[in-house]
Motif scaffolding. Structure first.
Motif, PDB file in Angstrom:
ATOM      1  N   GLU A   1     -47.451 -28.865  67.161  1.00  0.00           N
ATOM      2  CA  GLU A   1     -47.347 -28.022  68.351  1.00  0.00           C
ATOM      3  C   GLU A   1     -47.338 -26.526  68.030  1.00  0.00           C
TER       4      GLU A   1
ATOM      5  N   ALA B   1     -51.327 -31.994  73.973  1.00  0.00           N
ATOM      6  CA  ALA B   1     -50.721 -33.302  74.243  1.00  0.00           C
ATOM      7  C   ALA B   1     -51.735 -34.318  74.760  1.00  0.00           C
TER       8      ALA B   1
ATOM      9  N   ILE C   1     -37.148 -33.361  74.273  1.00  0.00           N
ATOM     10  CA  ILE C   1     -38.322 -34.151  74.622  1.00  0.00           C
ATOM     11  C   ILE C   1     -38.085 -35.626  74.346  1.00  0.00           C
ATOM     12  N   THR C   2     -37.437 -35.925  73.218  1.00  0.00           N
ATOM     13  CA  THR C   2     -37.139 -37.324  72.873  1.00  0.00           C
ATOM     14  C   THR C   2     -36.248 -37.967  73.927  1.00  0.00           C
TER      15      THR C   2
ATOM     16  N   ARG D   1     -38.190 -38.559  77.257  1.00  0.00           N
ATOM     17  CA  ARG D   1     -39.111 -39.686  77.194  1.00  0.00           C
ATOM     18  C   ARG D   1     -38.405 -41.020  77.404  1.00  0.00           C
TER      19      ARG D   1
ATOM     20  N   LEU E   1     -43.401 -28.328  78.917  1.00  0.00           N
ATOM     21  CA  LEU E   1     -43.217 -29.467  78.018  1.00  0.00           C
ATOM     22  C   LEU E   1     -42.108 -30.384  78.506  1.00  0.00           C
TER      23      LEU E   1
ATOM     24  N   PHE F   1     -43.447 -32.236  81.642  1.00  0.00           N
ATOM     25  CA  PHE F   1     -44.553 -33.097  81.229  1.00  0.00           C
ATOM     26  C   PHE F   1     -43.999 -34.389  80.640  1.00  0.00           C
ATOM     27  N   ASN F   2     -42.994 -34.273  79.790  1.00  0.00           N
ATOM     28  CA  ASN F   2     -42.390 -35.455  79.190  1.00  0.00           C
ATOM     29  C   ASN F   2     -41.500 -36.201  80.168  1.00  0.00           C
TER      30      ASN F   2
ATOM     31  N   GLY G   1     -45.059 -38.216  79.807  1.00  0.00           N
ATOM     32  CA  GLY G   1     -45.587 -37.691  78.561  1.00  0.00           C
ATOM     33  C   GLY G   1     -46.884 -38.320  78.081  1.00  0.00           C
ATOM     34  N   ASP G   2     -47.463 -39.225  78.879  1.00  0.00           N
ATOM     35  CA  ASP G   2     -48.730 -39.864  78.502  1.00  0.00           C
ATOM     36  C   ASP G   2     -49.858 -39.172  79.266  1.00  0.00           C
TER      37      ASP G   2
END
Length: 474
Positions: free
Chosen positions: A98, A198, A344-345, A348, A392, A395-396, A400-401
């Motif tokens: 990133e 992404a 982000i983790t 998700r 970000l 988005f996640n 996130g896909d």
């Protein structure tokens, strides 16, 4: 220099020794992470928002150290809790996947645009001012909001340096050129380039944000023309012609025209990385780097150096070009990309994660995404926490896909993208070019509104436009 070289050598030796362990670093389950891991990320963003207002001198001299401190506040406890291999793997992924592509593109656009200097001066009438801002709005999606803003803000200020009321000209320039105009391509604004990295296709934003962009920019340009005409014809107390610091001239010229060719090559490289998929990847510290992305980034570095080598000195001198703005962005975003990794983790993990409350906020009772809430939640946070990391986050949060979001979730992704790009204009800290334009205007004698006064402009002008945008599109 020897001290820095010694630390670098030690780091390389340690990385080589840990290579087998690093390459097999485990992937964490976001449902197992506490919300406390998001504190360093929040700390970086709050530092960016608060320090320039409360302690500007301290921030100017130490912003890099502050960003590094927050990054270490995440990495050290993370390594102690989950092991050095997992922590190093998270760091390598954030940097290689990133941060490096992000800062390489931004530096290339900044350098190339900084080598194009518009010479001469025109009369700052409402028609000319609207034309310059409209041109910048169109260019923003081609050469980036930073590039377009740096290219045109100085000619615009020169054209209006004999007028008393100039603040509104700069404010609308920030609204349009430094923000909303960059919504049609990944080159336009950092959030959209992060989406491109992404997996969002290059022209997806062009197709899905064209109508919202035309509406928002069209309304703002009409409002600006009406306001500028009012000041020009009814309120303007014009200075005497002999006091004009830069008298009007009929001839315009451009120094550094070679950079238009280099800019075309930059665009070609980014397009290539989105269209050419050879299927070749390299495992670098456990992070998979695709061949096309490596070629793009190396090519962009080469074009940056080429621009520096072939641009006439007069062009960069005329733009007062320096590295301070990109240096600040590079240091701050290094801290942002490292500390956002656990956030982000967790996101998700969806409802199983520690941020389940945010998931419920942006989804309706049936569990489906509420596009209007995504637009406003992304936008309001982008106003104060910088729009790139905010994009970000949401988005996640939406899954996130990229493949799913571009198809079944197209309106949700459009809402996230529009919120991040459009509402980055709501405050000075919403997007990097905002502060840069403000600083240049103040250096030319324009008394720009303070932080909260600028927010007043946003509430009066932008918020009504965004409410109508929500009703029409989201």
């Amino acid at each position: 220099m020897k001290r820095h070289a010694g630390w670098t050598s030690m780091g390389l030796v340690a990385a080589w020794a840990l290579w087998p362990q690093l390459a097999s670093a485990a992937t964490l389950d976001g449902a197992t992470l506490s919300a406390w891991w998001g504190v360093p990320f929040a700390g970086v963003l709050l530092s960016i928002a608060v320090f320039p207002l409360l302690a500007p001198a301290f921030w100017h001299h130490h912003f890099g150290k502050i960003a590094a401190a927050w990054a270490m506040l995440f990495l050290v406890p993370f390594a102690v809790t989950f092991g050095s291999a997992v922590a190093f793997g998270a760091l390598a992924h954030a940097m290689l996947e990133e941060y490096v592509p992000f800062i390489v593109l931004l530096t290339a656009l900044y350098t190339v645009a900084g080598g194009i200097c518009v010479r001469g001066n025109l009369h700052g009438s409402p028609r000319l001012n609207t034309g310059i801002i409209a041109l910048g709005t169109l260019l923003a999606s081609i050469m980036g909001t930073t590039g377009a803003a740096m290219l045109l803000i100085r000619p615009l200020l020169r054209a209006n340096d004999d007028r008393k009321h100039v603040v509104h000209v700069v404010v609308f320039f920030i609204f349009l050129v430094a923000n909303a105009g960059g919504s049609l391509s990944p080159l336009g604004d950092p959030p959209l380039f992060l989406g491109f990295l992404a997996g969002v296709s290059f022209f997806w934003t062009t197709q899905h944000l064209l109508l919202p962009m035309l509406f928002v920019c069209g309304v703002l340009l009409l409002l600006f023309y009406a306001l500028d005409s009012y000041y020009y014809h009814r309120r303007e107390e014009r200075r005497s012609q002999f006091l004009d610091p830069t008298p009007d001239s009929h001839m315009l010229g451009i120094d550094g025209k070679v950079n238009f060719v280099i800019l075309a090559l930059v665009i070609a490289l980014v397009l290539m990385s989105g269209l050419w998929k050879p299927g070749v990847e390299f495992d670098v510290f456990g992070t998979h780097v695709a061949l096309q992305n490596g070629v793009r980034d190396v090519g962009l570095i080469g074009l940056t150096l080429l621009s520096l080598a072939v641009t006439p000195r007069a062009a960069r001198a005329g733009n007062a070009f320096n590295w301070a703005p990109i240096e600040e962005v590079a240091k701050l975003f290094a801290g942002i990309f490292v500390t956002i990794a656990p956030v982000i983790t967790i996101l998700r993990a969806g409802e199983a994660g520690a941020f389940a409350g945010i998931v419920h906020l942006v989804n309706n009772a049936s569990g489906h995404p509420d596009d209007a809430m995504y637009f406003w939640a992304t936008g309001l946070l982008s106003s104060f926490l910088d729009n790139a990391p905010t994009y970000l986050v949401f988005f996640n949060l939406a899954g996130g896909d990229a493949r799913i979001l571009m198809t079944q979730g197209a309106t949700t992704l459009a809402a996230i993208s529009a919120g991040a790009v459009f509402m980055g204009a709501n405050s000075y800290i919403g997007n990097a070019p905002n502060f840069m334009v403000k600083a240049i205007a103040e250096s030319r004698g324009v008394r720009m509104p303070g932080f909260f006064a600028y927010l007043g402009w946003s509430v009066v002008v932008l918020v009504p436009v965004f409410l109508v945008t929500t009703w029409i599109f989201f």
